[in-house]
Design an enzyme around this catalytic site. Structure first.
Site, PDB file in Angstrom:
ATOM      1  N   HIS A   8      49.523  36.036  44.678  1.00 46.81           N
ATOM      2  CA  HIS A   8      48.204  36.381  45.187  1.00 46.81           C
ATOM      3  C   HIS A   8      48.271  36.755  46.674  1.00 46.81           C
ATOM      4  CE1 HIS A   8      43.929  35.024  46.327  1.00 46.81           C
ATOM      5  NE2 HIS A   8      43.802  36.143  45.635  1.00 46.81           N
ATOM      6  N   ARG A   9      48.099  38.022  46.981  1.00 43.68           N
ATOM      7  CA  ARG A   9      48.194  38.557  48.348  1.00 43.68           C
ATOM      8  C   ARG A   9      49.574  38.293  48.947  1.00 43.68           C
ATOM      9  NH1 ARG A   9      42.475  36.012  50.572  1.00 43.68           N
ATOM     10  NH2 ARG A   9      41.363  36.234  48.585  1.00 43.68           N
ATOM     11  N   GLU A  35      50.093  40.849  43.751  1.00 46.06           N
ATOM     12  CA  GLU A  35      48.664  41.191  43.759  1.00 46.06           C
ATOM     13  C   GLU A  35      48.261  41.502  45.184  1.00 46.06           C
ATOM     14  OE1 GLU A  35      44.319  40.420  44.263  1.00 46.06           O
ATOM     15  OE2 GLU A  35      46.014  39.418  45.233  1.00 46.06           O
ATOM     16  N   ASP A  37      44.995  43.826  47.811  1.00 44.56           N
ATOM     17  CA  ASP A  37      43.626  44.335  47.900  1.00 44.56           C
ATOM     18  C   ASP A  37      43.573  45.595  48.766  1.00 44.56           C
ATOM     19  OD1 ASP A  37      42.209  41.742  46.815  1.00 44.56           O
ATOM     20  OD2 ASP A  37      43.563  41.067  48.395  1.00 44.56           O
ATOM     21  N   HIS A  50      42.059  41.982  52.417  1.00 46.52           N
ATOM     22  CA  HIS A  50      41.110  41.411  51.461  1.00 46.52           C
ATOM     23  C   HIS A  50      39.668  41.509  51.938  1.00 46.52           C
ATOM     24  CE1 HIS A  50      38.649  38.125  49.757  1.00 46.52           C
ATOM     25  NE2 HIS A  50      39.252  38.472  48.629  1.00 46.52           N
ATOM     26  N   GLU A 112      43.814  45.564  43.552  1.00 48.19           N
ATOM     27  CA  GLU A 112      42.351  45.462  43.494  1.00 48.19           C
ATOM     28  C   GLU A 112      41.701  46.454  44.448  1.00 48.19           C
ATOM     29  OE1 GLU A 112      38.571  42.440  44.255  1.00 48.19           O
ATOM     30  OE2 GLU A 112      40.612  41.617  44.252  1.00 48.19           O
ATOM     31  N   LYS A 114      38.590  47.028  46.434  1.00 48.79           N
ATOM     32  CA  LYS A 114      37.529  46.142  46.921  1.00 48.79           C
ATOM     33  C   LYS A 114      36.245  46.932  47.163  1.00 48.79           C
ATOM     34  CE  LYS A 114      37.953  42.392  48.048  1.00 48.79           C
ATOM     35  NZ  LYS A 114      37.683  41.136  47.317  1.00 48.79           N
ATOM     36  N   ASP A 234      48.545  31.228  44.439  1.00 50.14           N
ATOM     37  CA  ASP A 234      49.080  31.149  45.800  1.00 50.14           C
ATOM     38  C   ASP A 234      50.335  30.288  45.832  1.00 50.14           C
ATOM     39  OD1 ASP A 234      46.823  32.537  46.852  1.00 50.14           O
ATOM     40  OD2 ASP A 234      45.695  30.657  46.940  1.00 50.14           O
TER      41      ASP A 234
END
Length: 251
Positions: A8-9, A35, A37, A50, A112, A114, A234
């Site tokens: 995640h990020r 992943e 954003d 993000h 993603e 945003k 995470d």
């Protein structure tokens, strides 16, 4: 079934999220995908961040949409996390893919758009154009968004690219999109008990459900014991360790 783990990020617990050091740190672990954003600048550039505002993760302030890429590139996106990351710069989407291509990255990318707070006109077309520049890449891409309009635009622009709808709950729109082939998976928040029950109940069904963000040890263990298709987390160290303990090494 082996559970895929998405970072995640990047590895945001050890480096500033959505930056090159964070993605590099994530690849030190046997994750299956990254992943990240995307937002769009005032001059139409795609950048990896993000929040709609830059205040939390840089030494600047204001909205991404009101800044040019040149203005954003002058800011420090690392010191807020640690002095060790002083002067880490924001990444453009193309820079990110250039780096992945240079290291021969062959895992998955969960990207993603945003657009749930601001409408970025043309963002879908720009994302697809940049992806097509790397047609020889070995990675597999899934595009996701909370915004049904963005999903609709992406599907109309590209009938083949895998799409995921992000949501806090499964609603009629999500189900309609899934069963009529407009989206290939539904990615739900893991914070709600009902969603967790859905994950475990439909793990063998034709649904493709991916929970985010699975961080608690008890949830991680349960995800691996139930052999969910994928999780977004995470906790890369704990997640990959527990997966190996419970599911073994993926051959």
């Amino acid at each position: 079934m082996y559970t895929n783990v998405f970072a995640h990020r990047g590895y945001k617990l050890v480096a500033p999220e959505n930056t090159l050091p964070s993605f590099q740190a994530a690849l030190n672990y046997p994750v299956n995908g990254l992943e990240m954003d995307l937002q769009m600048t005032a001059d139409g550039e795609l950048v990896i961040i993000h929040d709609e505002k830059i205040d939390r993760t840089s030494n600047g302030s204001g909205f991404v949409k009101d800044k040019t890429l040149s203005e954003l590139k002058k800011l420090d996106f690392g010191s807020w996390f640690s002095k060790k990351f002083k002067n880490v710069r924001i990444l453009t989407f193309e820079e990110y893919l250039d780096w992945l291509y240079s290291i021969d990255y062959d895992r998955m990318l969960l990207i993603e758009l945003k657009t749930d707070h601001f409408d970025y006109p043309g963002i879908e077309k720009k994302v697809l154009q940049i992806i097509k520049k790397f047609s020889a890449a070995k990675w597999q891409i899934v595009l996701q968004s909370f915004n049904p309009k963005t999903i609709h635009n992406l599907r109309n622009l590209d009938p083949e690219i895998p799409l995921a709808r992000l949501s806090f709950v499964i609603g009629p729109r999500c189900l309609f999109g899934y069963f009529f082939g407009r989206i290939q998976q539904i990615n739900l928040s893991s914070r709600f008990l009902l969603n967790r029950l859905i994950f475990y109940s439909f793990k063998k069904a034709r649904f493709r459900l991916t929970p985010w963000v699975v961080n608690r040890q008890s949830y991680l263990k349960k995800a691996f014991k139930f052999h969910l298709k994928a999780i977004i987390t995470d906790q890369l160290d704990s997640a990959t360790f527990l997966r190996e303990q419970i599911q073994g090494i993926n051959k």
